[in-house]
Design a protein around this motif. Structure first.
Motif, short mmCIF file in Angstrom:
data_model
loop_
_atom_site.label_atom_id
_atom_site.label_comp_id
_atom_site.label_asym_id
_atom_site.label_seq_id
_atom_site.Cartn_x
_atom_site.Cartn_y
_atom_site.Cartn_z
N GLY A 13 -62.81 -42.13 15.97
CA GLY A 13 -63.12 -41.18 14.90
C GLY A 13 -64.15 -41.73 13.93
N THR A 14 -63.79 -41.79 12.65
CA THR A 14 -64.72 -42.29 11.62
C THR A 14 -64.46 -43.75 11.26
OG1 THR A 14 -63.26 -41.49 9.87
CG2 THR A 14 -65.00 -39.99 10.64
N MET A 15 -63.73 -44.46 12.08
CA MET A 15 -63.42 -45.87 11.82
C MET A 15 -64.71 -46.68 11.65
SD MET A 15 -61.27 -48.47 14.30
CE MET A 15 -59.88 -47.36 14.38
N HIS A 16 -64.74 -47.62 10.69
CA HIS A 16 -65.90 -48.48 10.49
C HIS A 16 -66.04 -49.44 11.67
CE1 HIS A 16 -68.60 -51.46 8.63
NE2 HIS A 16 -68.92 -50.48 7.80
N TYR A 17 -67.29 -49.74 12.03
CA TYR A 17 -67.49 -50.58 13.21
C TYR A 17 -66.86 -51.96 13.07
CZ TYR A 17 -71.29 -53.19 10.90
OH TYR A 17 -72.02 -53.98 10.06
#
Length: 721
Positions: A13-17
């Protein structure tokens, strides 16, 4: 997230890399070997530096630099990918079942990139090969401008699958600046599409047969009939002749007849700025390559306070000097210092030396000297008037900025190596005279424990910052400042600590005054200002009374509580005579007695740590009868000029996968081979980590030095006139 024994599924999803890569590495440590990433939405640096035996299957669109520095993993993308796929990869396989953006395979050295669809421009730029490492990139449909630009090795194949008859799978400027390698094109291509210095010819049977194993592997990955892509016609593009750009860039005669390039490591800007000289780029490189033991041993060579000083309280002169800040933000050396602080056994010399050394004072300088001397095999005893060791770190820096538990992490290792500690024992003249007889060397590292006084009327009603901060750290006799107005005389970093502590104790306002521009900087200043500290200068104190601090210009401020933070002086009464230090030396006018740290020259904690290390080297040489190199050591090795760092090479690999990957390794050759590839006369060759210069070919043009990403090549006079 769902897990099995060997497979782990992550809903991205929108998880930070960084969080994503952190999960992957954490699960790898638990034995997971296959990861399925669902709902990927443009996260950068996925799969950075993954090793052999790891497989990533990605659903969604990964962002820039997918698989950067891949060292053997298989990465499968069930869709498209953005720019920089396989950037600087070393081994492994990346399969993209859709299309990719620009610069795939940038500087790749080994491994394979298979793309089912299209690729953007500058694919394979600066691709290279060395020894038996030969990278391969195969693109199924078409490819953009400048494919193979500055290519120096490896193989690129463009298949043109699905194109109408007469269409070309490549665009313009194919192989511009090519130095090596081969580009195979299946379908139409004309010489006008080929860049200068490269030649186009129809591929013969031998060349195609040599290519077949890769084509069959590619066909198997994407479920394509291998007979379709085995059919030609195929064309090969390769460099023109032995040195296609020799006459274009360099005249045939010597340009700089007396100059030759020398590969040599220079001190990076961060290490040059660090008072302790800590070579963080070398440490970071060891950690990045998984050589943690070597990294920790190197840290121990420079400091025993990696966690508490480098990680917590150092103002970060290294970060201020970091070249990377010209692109974005400096390398987070403080974060790296906390995350990778040395642990475990400390290497101590098995050869025990006969001399004994006494150190008076267990602050940063004294402990640094004792640490280094003990590791070299000396018997060292430390005498400290306080009940515990650590000096400023233990007794003066506010708990909110440096918790005692953080200091203890380093002190535990210091105590573990066999130093003799005698705490709660003030050294008087009688004990000092006895030490001079019992020890081969006595080191004064008492710091500056006597608060300096200004001498204005009412000063006796003020408290010294030294005593104020110590009482708070030790939780003894803390003043009640709730709702009070605090004035601090002095505006250095110690004053800012006092300001922050005053606010913590409930002060209504804090004003710091100084006679000149404030010396405070870094986190201490930022924190104090953020809390509301007001700083006034220039202000010369006339008197203090009736809750007013009056200045010589007639101004005044209300002050219920006054702190004097104008520094301290050394407490050397125990010596019994005037002590003088020799110029550029730690020696004094008293035989066998030496002085280090703030007692010699006030500075940052890192100054004291560095001085302790340099003193240990100095004393070791002195006791062993070897000529001292102290002056040379203090000067340090030559620092690389930041203007020589070609940051353009790092723009596409900025912050690839975490703080370890942010460092440019300024001044340090990492055998990237750009100089080898770019030399227009092929005068540079590499054998392992050694570079060989053919002086008959070299014209002294300096191209290699000018393009070296890290400034590690110097043009040196070979035959001075």
């Amino acid at each position: 997230m769902q897990k099995t024994a060997q497979e782990y599924t992550i809903q991205v999803g929108t998880m930070h890399y960084r969080e994503l890569n952190g999960i992957i590495h954490e699960r790898m440590a638990r034995g997971v070997r296959r990861f399925v990433l669902l709902g990927v939405t443009g996260q950068r640096y996925i799969g950075a530096g993954l090793p052999h035996g790891i497989e990533l299957v990605i659903y969604g669109v990964p962002g820039q630099d997918l698989g950067v520095f891949n060292t053997g993993a298989r990465i499968v993308v069930r869709g498209n990918a953005q720019d920089g796929v396989g950037n600087t990869m070393n081994e492994g396989l990346i399969e993209v079942h859709g299309s990719v953006g620009d610069i795939p395979g940038h500087m790749m050295r080994e491994g394979k990139i298979f793309v089912r669809g299209h690729a953007g421009f500058r694919a394979g730029i600066m691709m290279k090969e060395f020894g038996d490492k030969r990278p391969v990139m195969i693109v199924g449909e078409t490819i953009g401008d400048y494919v193979g630009e500055y290519m120096a090795g490896g193989t690129i194949v463009v298949l043109g699958i699905g194109l109408a008859k007469g269409q070309s799978p490549v665009a313009r400027h194919v192989a511009s600046g090519m130095f090596g390698g081969r580009i195979f094109i299946r379908g139409k291509v004309v010489s006008d599409q080929v860049g200068n210095g490269a030649v186009l010819q129809k591929a013969g049977r031998e060349a195609i047969e040599a290519l077949l194993p890769c084509l069959e592997e590619y066909a198997g990955v994407f479920d394509i009939d291998p007979r379709i892509i085995a059919e030609g016609p195929y064309y090969i593009i390769s460099r023109a002749g032995g040195r296609p750009y020799g006459n274009l860039y360099v005249p045939s005669n010597k340009v700089g007849r007396d100059l030759v390039p020398v590969h040599r490591n220079l001190t990076p800007p961060c290490a040059a700025a660090c008072p302790a000289g800590i070579p963080n780029p070398v440490i970071i490189r060891h950690l990045r390559e998984g050589r943690t033991k070597e990294a920790f041993e190197l840290i121990d060579e420079y400091t025993p306070f990696r966690y508490s000083c480098c990680g917590m309280v150092c103002p970060g002169l290294c970060r201020s000097a970091c070249t990377r800040s010209s692109l974005s933000s400096a390398v987070k050396i403080d974060e790296i210092s906390r995350q990778y602080s040395p642990s475990g056994a400390v290497t101590v010399s098995k050869i025990k030396k006969p001399q004994k050394v006494a150190v008076i004072g267990a602050g940063p300088a004294g402990l640094s000297a004792a640490w280094q001397l003990t590791r070299r095999g000396y018997k060292v005893d430390v005498y400290e008037k306080e009940e515990d060791i650590g000096g400023k770190l233990t007794h003066h820096i506010p708990e909110q900025r440096l918790p005692r538990a953080s200091v203890e992490r380093d002190l535990v290792r210091i105590r573990s190596i066999g130093i003799g500690f005698y705490t709660g024992i003030p050294v008087d003249n009688a004990r000092f005279e006895k030490m001079k007889k019992e020890y081969d060397a006595v080191v004064i590292a008492t710091g500056r424990g006597e608060p300096r006084r200004i001498g204005f009327p009412g000063e006796k009603r003020a408290v010294a910052a030294y005593d104020f901060l110590k009482s708070l750290k030790e939780k003894k006799n803390s003043p009640d400042l709730e709702g009070k107005r605090v004035a601090i005389i002095g505006a250095g970093n110690v004053a800012m600590d006092a300001a922050c502590e005053s606010f913590r104790l409930g002060a209504a306002s804090v004003t710091a005054v100084d006679i000149a521009r404030p010396m405070a900087f870094g986190k201490e200043l930022d924190h104090a200002l953020a809390l509301g500290t007001r700083i006034l200068y220039p202000r010369f104190v006339e008197r203090y009374g009736k809750k007013k601090l009056v200045f010589k210009n007639g101004d005044s401020i209300e002050a219920d509580f006054v702190v004097v933070a104008v520094g301290e002086t050394p407490m050397l009464d125990f010596v019994g005579e005037k002590i003088l230090s020799e110029k550029n030396s730690f020696a004094t006018n008293i035989p066998g007695v030496f002085i280090v740290g703030d007692a010699l020259s006030p500075g940052l904690i890192t100054n004291s740590i560095g001085m302790g290390r340099r003193f240990a080297d100095f004393l070791d040489r002195l006791l062993c009868g070897v000529p001292s190199l102290q002056e040379d050591a203090a000067a340090g090795a030559e620092a690389v000029d930041k203007r020589r760092i070609n940051t353009i090479y790092f723009q596409e690999t900025d912050a690839r996968g975490g703080p370890l990957d942010e460092c440019f390794s300024c001044g340090t050759c990492i055998q990237c081979d750009i100089c080898v590839d770019a030399c227009p006369r092929e005068a540079i060759a590499r054998n392992g980590e050694q570079f060989v210069i053919d002086e008959d070919r070299c014209t002294g043009c300096g191209i290699c030095a000018s393009i070296c990403p890290r400034g590690a090549i110097t043009m040196t006079v070979k035959y001075p006139r």
